[in-house]
Design a protein around this motif. Structure first.
Motif, mmCIF file in Angstrom:
data_model
loop_
_atom_site.group_PDB
_atom_site.id
_atom_site.type_symbol
_atom_site.label_atom_id
_atom_site.label_comp_id
_atom_site.label_asym_id
_atom_site.label_seq_id
_atom_site.Cartn_x
_atom_site.Cartn_y
_atom_site.Cartn_z
ATOM 1 N N ARG A 140 33.750 36.144 48.819
ATOM 2 C CA ARG A 140 34.222 37.119 49.792
ATOM 3 C C ARG A 140 34.289 38.538 49.217
ATOM 4 N N THR A 141 34.077 38.666 47.918
ATOM 5 C CA THR A 141 34.202 39.985 47.287
ATOM 6 C C THR A 141 32.922 40.397 46.574
ATOM 7 N N LYS A 142 31.788 39.755 46.936
ATOM 8 C CA LYS A 142 30.528 40.089 46.285
ATOM 9 C C LYS A 142 30.131 41.544 46.527
ATOM 10 N N HIS A 143 30.520 42.094 47.697
ATOM 11 C CA HIS A 143 30.122 43.449 48.038
ATOM 12 C C HIS A 143 30.966 44.507 47.323
ATOM 13 N N VAL A 144 32.050 44.075 46.683
ATOM 14 C CA VAL A 144 32.909 45.017 45.969
ATOM 15 C C VAL A 144 32.282 45.302 44.603
ATOM 16 N N GLU A 145 32.211 46.596 44.249
ATOM 17 C CA GLU A 145 31.581 46.979 42.992
ATOM 18 C C GLU A 145 32.240 46.277 41.808
ATOM 19 N N MET A 146 31.453 45.999 40.776
ATOM 20 C CA MET A 146 31.942 45.236 39.635
ATOM 21 C C MET A 146 33.109 45.914 38.929
ATOM 22 N N ASP A 147 33.121 47.262 38.922
ATOM 23 C CA ASP A 147 34.179 47.938 38.185
ATOM 24 C C ASP A 147 35.555 47.726 38.802
ATOM 25 N N TYR A 148 35.582 47.318 40.081
ATOM 26 C CA TYR A 148 36.867 47.082 40.725
ATOM 27 C C TYR A 148 37.458 45.723 40.367
ATOM 28 N N HIS A 149 36.708 44.885 39.665
ATOM 29 C CA HIS A 149 37.215 43.570 39.276
ATOM 30 C C HIS A 149 37.977 43.616 37.949
ATOM 31 N N ILE A 150 38.276 44.821 37.481
ATOM 32 C CA ILE A 150 39.013 44.957 36.226
ATOM 33 C C ILE A 150 40.373 44.288 36.308
ATOM 34 N N ALA A 151 41.021 44.366 37.485
ATOM 35 C CA ALA A 151 42.343 43.754 37.630
ATOM 36 C C ALA A 151 42.251 42.243 37.438
ATOM 37 N N ARG A 152 41.246 41.623 38.042
ATOM 38 C CA ARG A 152 41.068 40.177 37.909
ATOM 39 C C ARG A 152 40.847 39.786 36.448
ATOM 40 N N GLU A 153 40.027 40.575 35.747
ATOM 41 C CA GLU A 153 39.725 40.285 34.347
ATOM 42 C C GLU A 153 40.974 40.403 33.476
ATOM 43 N N LYS A 154 41.765 41.455 33.664
ATOM 44 C CA LYS A 154 42.952 41.667 32.842
ATOM 45 C C LYS A 154 44.017 40.599 33.101
ATOM 46 N N VAL A 155 44.135 40.153 34.351
ATOM 47 C CA VAL A 155 45.087 39.094 34.669
ATOM 48 C C VAL A 155 44.642 37.783 34.029
ATOM 49 N N ALA A 156 43.336 37.499 34.090
ATOM 50 C CA ALA A 156 42.812 36.266 33.512
ATOM 51 C C ALA A 156 43.028 36.222 31.994
ATOM 52 N N ARG A 157 42.983 37.359 31.347
ATOM 53 C CA ARG A 157 43.160 37.411 29.893
ATOM 54 C C ARG A 157 44.624 37.533 29.480
ATOM 55 N N GLY A 158 45.518 37.625 30.462
ATOM 56 C CA GLY A 158 46.940 37.717 30.148
ATOM 57 C C GLY A 158 47.405 39.110 29.785
ATOM 58 N N HIS A 159 46.543 40.127 30.025
ATOM 59 C CA HIS A 159 46.916 41.504 29.712
ATOM 60 C C HIS A 159 47.780 42.124 30.800
ATOM 61 N N LEU A 160 47.749 41.529 31.987
ATOM 62 C CA LEU A 160 48.554 42.003 33.113
ATOM 63 C C LEU A 160 49.149 40.811 33.837
ATOM 64 N N VAL A 161 50.308 41.036 34.456
ATOM 65 C CA VAL A 161 50.941 40.022 35.296
ATOM 66 C C VAL A 161 51.081 40.615 36.692
ATOM 67 N N THR A 162 50.728 39.853 37.720
ATOM 68 C CA THR A 162 50.817 40.361 39.082
ATOM 69 C C THR A 162 51.945 39.665 39.840
ATOM 70 N N ARG A 163 52.652 40.446 40.631
ATOM 71 C CA ARG A 163 53.737 39.931 41.458
ATOM 72 C C ARG A 163 53.665 40.592 42.832
ATOM 73 N N CYS A 164 54.064 39.849 43.843
ATOM 74 C CA CYS A 164 54.078 40.380 45.195
ATOM 75 C C CYS A 164 55.520 40.699 45.580
ATOM 76 N N HIS A 165 55.738 41.877 46.169
ATOM 77 C CA HIS A 165 57.077 42.264 46.595
ATOM 78 C C HIS A 165 57.590 41.316 47.670
ATOM 79 N N ASP A 166 58.864 41.023 47.633
ATOM 80 C CA ASP A 166 59.512 40.254 48.688
ATOM 81 C C ASP A 166 59.462 41.058 49.975
ATOM 82 N N PRO A 167 58.836 40.544 51.066
ATOM 83 C CA PRO A 167 58.721 41.310 52.306
ATOM 84 C C PRO A 167 60.073 41.695 52.898
ATOM 85 N N GLY A 168 61.117 40.994 52.507
ATOM 86 C CA GLY A 168 62.429 41.302 53.055
ATOM 87 C C GLY A 168 63.240 42.219 52.170
ATOM 88 N N ILE A 169 62.589 42.798 51.146
ATOM 89 C CA ILE A 169 63.313 43.627 50.195
ATOM 90 C C ILE A 169 63.813 44.903 50.862
#
Length: 292
Positions: free
Chosen positions: A240-269
């Protein structure tokens, strides 16, 4: 390690050793005419005030000077920097002097150093630098009045990314910028925004390493789009993301390597607990009080 920041004839020197700082100042004083005005209290129109647990940066004097230069000092203050239905991309009006408009907007851009709440609005009015008109100038004056008291673009269909980066309890970087590409969905727009933020965070970690400051844990990114989170952590969604340029996948790469942690805000915050409100899109009042 000595850190020295030089801009024309103003210098900031810092180190954990007061003795080493004094030694550097003495050596520089032998080569150049210098005045030691420690502790730091003013640098490039930014006031530095000290309190028990740190320092506070503000541009209150700069704001007063800007209001005086633009004859807006007596204007009545307002609570938002931008009208809710501004339509600035479509408005027409009489042409105005480009240099005057650019000078005021440039001054406001410098003010975003300590005023993240106007980042989005200043970014918006900056898009009309080449052919500003009276309506655009009115929007700029509204920002000036606002600072006195402290989906995107309808034309290009490009979304605006906003982020606020903290080091501990200190806000060290923020931005509100229009994306370079048109996105096919809100999830894709959020994904691009996350990639830009991830690149900024990684750059900051490199700077910290240069000054021998190492993070004990991986930085955490908070955001409020669950679809973008799935795009980062779930490789099954690659089709679903093939059309997105490769440089935008940096977030996915850094998360996979453990360099970043992602969290979603609580919608009721509560809004006061959501740091995204530090850079509001202008038409709504921020729940935070930002002092100058």
């Amino acid at each position: 390690m000595i850190l020295l920041l030089l801009y024309i004839d103003e210098i900031i020197i810092t180190d954990s050793s007061s003795e080493l700082i004094a030694n550097i100042i003495t050596r520089l004083g032998k080569e150049f005419t210098m005045k030691d005005i420690r502790p730091l209290h003013f640098f490039l129109r930014v006031d530095v005030r000290y309190f028990k647990d740190g320092i506070h940066l503000n541009q209150g004097k700069y704001v007063i000077e800007l209001l005086m230069k633009t004859d807006m000092a007596l204007a009545k203050a307002i609570s938002t920097p931008l009208e809710q239905k501004h339509g600035l991309q479509q408005v027409t009006g009489n042409s105005i002097d480009v240099s005057t408009y650019s000078r005021i907007v440039g001054s406001l851009q410098y003010l975003t150093i300590t005023r993240p709440d106007i980042s989005h609005t200043v970014n918006l009015v900056s898009q009309f630098m080449q052919t500003p008109n009276t309506k655009h100038l009115q929007a700029v004056k509204r920002i000036l009045i606002y600072v006195k008291d402290w989906g995107g673009c309808a034309t290009t269909r490009r979304s605006t990314s906003r982020y606020t980066i903290y080091l501990g309890a200190n806000c060290i970087s923020w931005a509100s910028k229009k994306q370079h590409r048109v996105s096919r969905s809100s999830a894709e727009a959020e994904y691009r925004g996350l990639a830009s933020t991830a690149a900024k965070i990684i750059w900051i970690t490199y700077i910290l390493r240069d000054i021998v400051f190492y993070l004990k844990t991986a930085p955490t990114m908070f955001f409020d789009n669950i679809s973008a989170l799935y795009m980062i952590v779930n490789p099954v969604l690659h089709d679903r993301t093939k059309h997105v340029e490769m440089d935008y996948h940096i977030a996915r790469e850094k998360v996979a390597r453990g360099h970043l942690v992602t969290r979603c805000h609580d919608p009721g915050i509560h809004p006061r607990c959501n740091l995204a409100y530090l850079t509001p899109k202008g038409s709504h009042t921020s729940p935070y009080h930002i002092t100058t």
